[in-house]
Design a protein around this motif. Structure first.
Motif, PDB file in Angstrom:
ATOM      1  N   ALA A 160      -9.886  14.816  13.137  1.00  0.00           N
ATOM      2  CA  ALA A 160     -10.201  15.367  11.822  1.00  0.00           C
ATOM      3  C   ALA A 160     -10.243  14.269  10.761  1.00  0.00           C
ATOM      4  CB  ALA A 160      -9.176  16.435  11.441  1.00  0.00           C
ATOM      5  N   ALA A 161      -9.295  13.353  10.833  1.00  0.00           N
ATOM      6  CA  ALA A 161      -9.254  12.262   9.852  1.00  0.00           C
ATOM      7  C   ALA A 161     -10.488  11.377   9.959  1.00  0.00           C
ATOM      8  CB  ALA A 161      -7.995  11.433  10.054  1.00  0.00           C
ATOM      9  N   ARG A 162     -10.938  11.125  11.170  1.00  0.00           N
ATOM     10  CA  ARG A 162     -12.136  10.303  11.346  1.00  0.00           C
ATOM     11  C   ARG A 162     -13.363  11.001  10.761  1.00  0.00           C
ATOM     12  NH1 ARG A 162     -13.805   7.116  16.960  1.00  0.00           N
ATOM     13  NH2 ARG A 162     -15.520   5.873  16.036  1.00  0.00           N
ATOM     14  N   ARG A 163     -13.446  12.326  10.950  1.00  0.00           N
ATOM     15  CA  ARG A 163     -14.559  13.077  10.362  1.00  0.00           C
ATOM     16  C   ARG A 163     -14.511  13.039   8.837  1.00  0.00           C
ATOM     17  NH1 ARG A 163     -13.250  16.858  14.518  1.00  0.00           N
ATOM     18  NH2 ARG A 163     -12.114  18.137  12.995  1.00  0.00           N
ATOM     19  N   GLN A 164     -13.306  12.967   8.291  1.00  0.00           N
ATOM     20  CA  GLN A 164     -13.133  12.968   6.835  1.00  0.00           C
ATOM     21  C   GLN A 164     -13.220  11.571   6.237  1.00  0.00           C
ATOM     22  OE1 GLN A 164     -13.644  16.479   6.862  1.00  0.00           O
ATOM     23  NE2 GLN A 164     -12.803  15.970   4.856  1.00  0.00           N
ATOM     24  N   GLY A 201      -0.192   9.379  24.132  1.00  0.00           N
ATOM     25  CA  GLY A 201      -1.546   9.579  23.636  1.00  0.00           C
ATOM     26  C   GLY A 201      -2.123  10.918  24.022  1.00  0.00           C
ATOM     27  N   GLY A 202      -1.250  11.853  24.418  1.00  0.00           N
ATOM     28  CA  GLY A 202      -1.752  13.131  24.923  1.00  0.00           C
ATOM     29  C   GLY A 202      -1.351  14.348  24.123  1.00  0.00           C
ATOM     30  N   SER A 203      -0.676  14.178  22.990  1.00  0.00           N
ATOM     31  CA  SER A 203      -0.242  15.337  22.215  1.00  0.00           C
ATOM     32  C   SER A 203      -1.433  15.963  21.494  1.00  0.00           C
ATOM     33  CB  SER A 203       0.831  14.929  21.196  1.00  0.00           C
ATOM     34  OG  SER A 203       1.325  16.072  20.520  1.00  0.00           O
ATOM     35  N   PRO A 204      -1.701  17.240  21.706  1.00  0.00           N
ATOM     36  CA  PRO A 204      -2.889  17.863  21.107  1.00  0.00           C
ATOM     37  C   PRO A 204      -2.932  17.788  19.590  1.00  0.00           C
ATOM     38  CG  PRO A 204      -2.004  19.247  22.851  1.00  0.00           C
ATOM     39  CD  PRO A 204      -0.999  18.156  22.622  1.00  0.00           C
ATOM     40  N   ASP A 205      -1.768  17.899  18.931  1.00  0.00           N
ATOM     41  CA  ASP A 205      -1.794  17.892  17.467  1.00  0.00           C
ATOM     42  C   ASP A 205      -2.185  16.520  16.920  1.00  0.00           C
ATOM     43  OD1 ASP A 205       0.594  16.794  18.345  1.00  0.00           O
ATOM     44  OD2 ASP A 205       1.870  17.964  16.999  1.00  0.00           O
ATOM     45  N   LEU A 206      -1.677  15.459  17.536  1.00  0.00           N
ATOM     46  CA  LEU A 206      -2.033  14.123  17.068  1.00  0.00           C
ATOM     47  C   LEU A 206      -3.499  13.814  17.349  1.00  0.00           C
ATOM     48  CD1 LEU A 206       1.127  12.050  18.037  1.00  0.00           C
ATOM     49  CD2 LEU A 206       0.593  13.198  15.880  1.00  0.00           C
ATOM     50  N   LEU A 230      -2.842  23.813  11.930  1.00  0.00           N
ATOM     51  CA  LEU A 230      -2.575  25.226  11.658  1.00  0.00           C
ATOM     52  C   LEU A 230      -3.313  25.737  10.422  1.00  0.00           C
ATOM     53  CD1 LEU A 230       1.267  25.485  12.357  1.00  0.00           C
ATOM     54  CD2 LEU A 230      -0.650  25.811  13.925  1.00  0.00           C
ATOM     55  N   TYR A 231      -3.461  24.878   9.419  1.00  0.00           N
ATOM     56  CA  TYR A 231      -4.034  25.331   8.162  1.00  0.00           C
ATOM     57  C   TYR A 231      -5.462  24.847   7.924  1.00  0.00           C
ATOM     58  CZ  TYR A 231       0.752  26.680   7.165  1.00  0.00           C
ATOM     59  OH  TYR A 231       1.997  27.246   7.229  1.00  0.00           O
ATOM     60  N   GLY A 232      -5.935  23.948   8.766  1.00  0.00           N
ATOM     61  CA  GLY A 232      -7.319  23.516   8.656  1.00  0.00           C
ATOM     62  C   GLY A 232      -7.655  22.730   7.406  1.00  0.00           C
ATOM     63  N   ALA A 233      -6.672  22.061   6.825  1.00  0.00           N
ATOM     64  CA  ALA A 233      -6.927  21.279   5.617  1.00  0.00           C
ATOM     65  C   ALA A 233      -7.904  20.139   5.914  1.00  0.00           C
ATOM     66  CB  ALA A 233      -5.618  20.718   5.075  1.00  0.00           C
ATOM     67  N   LEU A 273       0.825  -1.201   0.000  1.00  0.00           N
ATOM     68  CA  LEU A 273       0.000   0.000   0.000  1.00  0.00           C
ATOM     69  C   LEU A 273       0.866   1.260   0.000  1.00  0.00           C
ATOM     70  CD1 LEU A 273      -2.750  -0.794   2.674  1.00  0.00           C
ATOM     71  CD2 LEU A 273      -3.045  -0.692   0.196  1.00  0.00           C
ATOM     72  N   PRO A 274       0.546   2.245  -0.833  1.00  0.00           N
ATOM     73  CA  PRO A 274       1.237   3.536  -0.712  1.00  0.00           C
ATOM     74  C   PRO A 274       1.014   4.091   0.691  1.00  0.00           C
ATOM     75  CG  PRO A 274      -0.124   3.463  -2.696  1.00  0.00           C
ATOM     76  CD  PRO A 274      -0.490   2.260  -1.872  1.00  0.00           C
ATOM     77  N   THR A 275       2.057   4.653   1.274  1.00  0.00           N
ATOM     78  CA  THR A 275       1.976   5.106   2.666  1.00  0.00           C
ATOM     79  C   THR A 275       2.714   6.426   2.827  1.00  0.00           C
ATOM     80  OG1 THR A 275       1.991   2.792   3.363  1.00  0.00           O
ATOM     81  CG2 THR A 275       2.359   4.435   5.068  1.00  0.00           C
ATOM     82  N   GLY A 276       2.143   7.328   3.583  1.00  0.00           N
ATOM     83  CA  GLY A 276       2.772   8.613   3.818  1.00  0.00           C
ATOM     84  C   GLY A 276       2.797   8.972   5.286  1.00  0.00           C
ATOM     85  N   LEU A 277       3.709   9.872   5.645  1.00  0.00           N
ATOM     86  CA  LEU A 277       3.791  10.405   7.002  1.00  0.00           C
ATOM     87  C   LEU A 277       3.072  11.749   7.024  1.00  0.00           C
ATOM     88  CD1 LEU A 277       7.541   9.595   7.780  1.00  0.00           C
ATOM     89  CD2 LEU A 277       5.528   8.308   8.501  1.00  0.00           C
ATOM     90  N   VAL A 278       2.104  11.880   7.897  1.00  0.00           N
ATOM     91  CA  VAL A 278       1.277  13.076   7.966  1.00  0.00           C
ATOM     92  C   VAL A 278       2.074  14.260   8.500  1.00  0.00           C
ATOM     93  CG1 VAL A 278      -0.689  14.095   9.183  1.00  0.00           C
ATOM     94  CG2 VAL A 278      -0.869  11.810   8.219  1.00  0.00           C
ATOM     95  N   SER A 279       1.809  15.445   7.964  1.00  0.00           N
ATOM     96  CA  SER A 279       2.288  16.692   8.559  1.00  0.00           C
ATOM     97  C   SER A 279       1.147  17.246   9.397  1.00  0.00           C
ATOM     98  CB  SER A 279       2.689  17.689   7.475  1.00  0.00           C
ATOM     99  OG  SER A 279       3.733  17.180   6.669  1.00  0.00           O
ATOM    100  N   PRO A 280       1.169  17.075  10.728  1.00  0.00           N
ATOM    101  CA  PRO A 280       0.018  17.474  11.546  1.00  0.00           C
ATOM    102  C   PRO A 280      -0.412  18.926  11.355  1.00  0.00           C
ATOM    103  CG  PRO A 280       1.487  16.099  12.832  1.00  0.00           C
ATOM    104  CD  PRO A 280       2.195  16.394  11.531  1.00  0.00           C
ATOM    105  N   SER A 281       0.541  19.811  11.052  1.00  0.00           N
ATOM    106  CA  SER A 281       0.195  21.226  10.939  1.00  0.00           C
ATOM    107  C   SER A 281      -0.751  21.512   9.780  1.00  0.00           C
ATOM    108  CB  SER A 281       1.461  22.076  10.790  1.00  0.00           C
ATOM    109  OG  SER A 281       2.170  21.725   9.622  1.00  0.00           O
ATOM    110  N   THR A 282      -0.832  20.622   8.785  1.00  0.00           N
ATOM    111  CA  THR A 282      -1.783  20.861   7.703  1.00  0.00           C
ATOM    112  C   THR A 282      -3.212  20.884   8.230  1.00  0.00           C
ATOM    113  OG1 THR A 282      -1.912  18.498   7.132  1.00  0.00           O
ATOM    114  CG2 THR A 282      -0.270  19.829   5.972  1.00  0.00           C
ATOM    115  N   SER A 283      -3.451  20.118   9.299  1.00  0.00           N
ATOM    116  CA  SER A 283      -4.763  20.139   9.941  1.00  0.00           C
ATOM    117  C   SER A 283      -4.827  21.160  11.057  1.00  0.00           C
ATOM    118  CB  SER A 283      -5.110  18.755  10.505  1.00  0.00           C
ATOM    119  OG  SER A 283      -5.257  17.805   9.489  1.00  0.00           O
TER     120      SER A 283
END
Length: 351
Positions: free
Chosen positions: A117-121, A106-111, A87-90, A75-85
């Motif tokens: 956000a990913a679950r909503r999408q 399990g406590g980092s706010p960005d993750l 800071l930028y609201g992508a 499977l193609p796989t990528g590493l997420v840039s959390p700031s896209t969600s």
């Protein structure tokens, strides 16, 4: 209050937690059934591709998982840039996508925000964490508990290897495997620690005054190189930089000279074989090479730390163990306390 003020020996937590890993890894294999259940849920909803979200040591575990998913699952796989969600609201279309969020606490706010956000999408979200009660576990649809237990040293050791093994067991189970290659990982880990003690001591003596280190590896072992650089930087305050062996030859090799120490992770397999040209290049420039891995005896190096050979896809679980001991030893030799690196806390919260 310092560790000396409280009567605690410098590095005693890190030392104890490194030593706990063989039993911890064996116990995780015994609990493979819980992870296999999560894997069945993933297999029932085959994703188009996978994404991984993580920070720090967990990011290096995610890099390992990226290789596992691409090689073992195709499977193609990528590493997420959390700031896209964050800071930028992508809001990308993540229908039929697998998102695995990796976080020891399990406590980092960005993750947490990325996972929500990913679950909503539309993504199938999976958390991999050492804290079952964490917000991340609650936010994800599926959860894997790595079961490493409390980790008191700031530098991650047992939580890192436990995360590696949990990710391997998960991805292996998705492809229909039964964890055969890690059935004896606890015994192998104990041999990796016991058999490398003298070589690690020699490496500590040789590199205790070094200030600049390049770490490098290819394939699955690239994750080990990245984690090695972090461990050396956070415990011994070394200027350590990690490169893929291929990337190292694309320019950074020009900065290597006789004042540079190179920690090369070389285990048996295609990744280790691809390191031969890299090490020929750096030794040709006068670098002092420390080779670590099951193929360390087959490459040019000033010091070699050989670990038991296993299948290439699980080698990172073993090859990092003596490197953790090296980071511990160097920190103590340089007068530091790796349990409490300056300016760092156990849980780092970013957004």
């Amino acid at each position: 209050m310092t560790s000396r003020d409280s009567g605690q020996r410098p590095g005693q937590h890190m030392s104890a937690e490194v030593a706990q890993q063989p039993d911890m890894l064996a116990g995780l294999v015994d609990r493979r059934g819980d992870i296999a259940e999560v894997a069945r849920s993933i297999a029932a909803r085959p994703p188009r591709f996978a994404l991984l979200a993580a920070r720090g040591s967990s990011d290096h575990a995610a890099l390992y998982a990226k290789y596992l998913i691409e090689v073992l699952l195709g499977l193609p796989t990528g590493l997420v840039s959390p700031s896209t969600s964050t800071l930028y609201g992508a809001k990308p279309d993540l229908r039929d996508v697998l998102l695995i969020s990796v976080s020891q606490s399990g406590g980092s706010p960005d993750l947490l925000e990325v996972t929500e956000a990913a679950r909503r999408q539309g993504a199938l979200t999976v958390s991999v964490s050492n804290t079952p009660s964490s917000p991340l576990h609650s936010a994800a649809e599926l959860a894997v508990d790595i079961g490493a237990g409390p980790e008191n040293a700031v530098a991650a050791t047992k939580t890192y290897t436990s995360t590696l093994l949990a990710l391997y067991l998960l991805i292996d189970a998705v492809r229909g495997g039964e964890g055969a290659h890690v059935a004896s990982i606890g015994e192998q880990a104990q041999r990796a620690l016991d058999s490398t003690e003298d070589a690690v001591a020699r490496a500590v003596d040789r590199y205790r005054f070094v200030e600049r280190v390049i770490t490098t590896g290819r394939g699955y072992s690239y994750a080990s190189a990245a984690e090695s650089a972090l461990k050396l930087a956070e415990t011994s305050y070394l200027a350590a930089r990690a490169y893929s062996g291929a990337d190292l030859l694309h320019g950074p090799v020009a900065a290597i000279d006789e004042d540079t120490a190179v920690l090369a992770v070389t285990s048996a397999g295609k990744g280790g074989a691809a390191m031969h040209d890299v090490l020929d290049a750096v030794t040709g420039r006068g670098a002092d090479v420390l080779a670590v891995g099951s193929a360390a005896g087959k490459v040019p190096a000033a010091v070699r730390i050989e670990v038991p050979e296993t299948t290439e896809e699980v080698a990172p679980i073993l090859e990092i163990l003596p490197i953790q001991r090296l980071a511990l030893g160097l920190a103590l030799a340089r007068g530091g306390d790796p349990d409490r690196p300056r300016g760092l806390q156990k849980v780092t919260r970013t957004r």
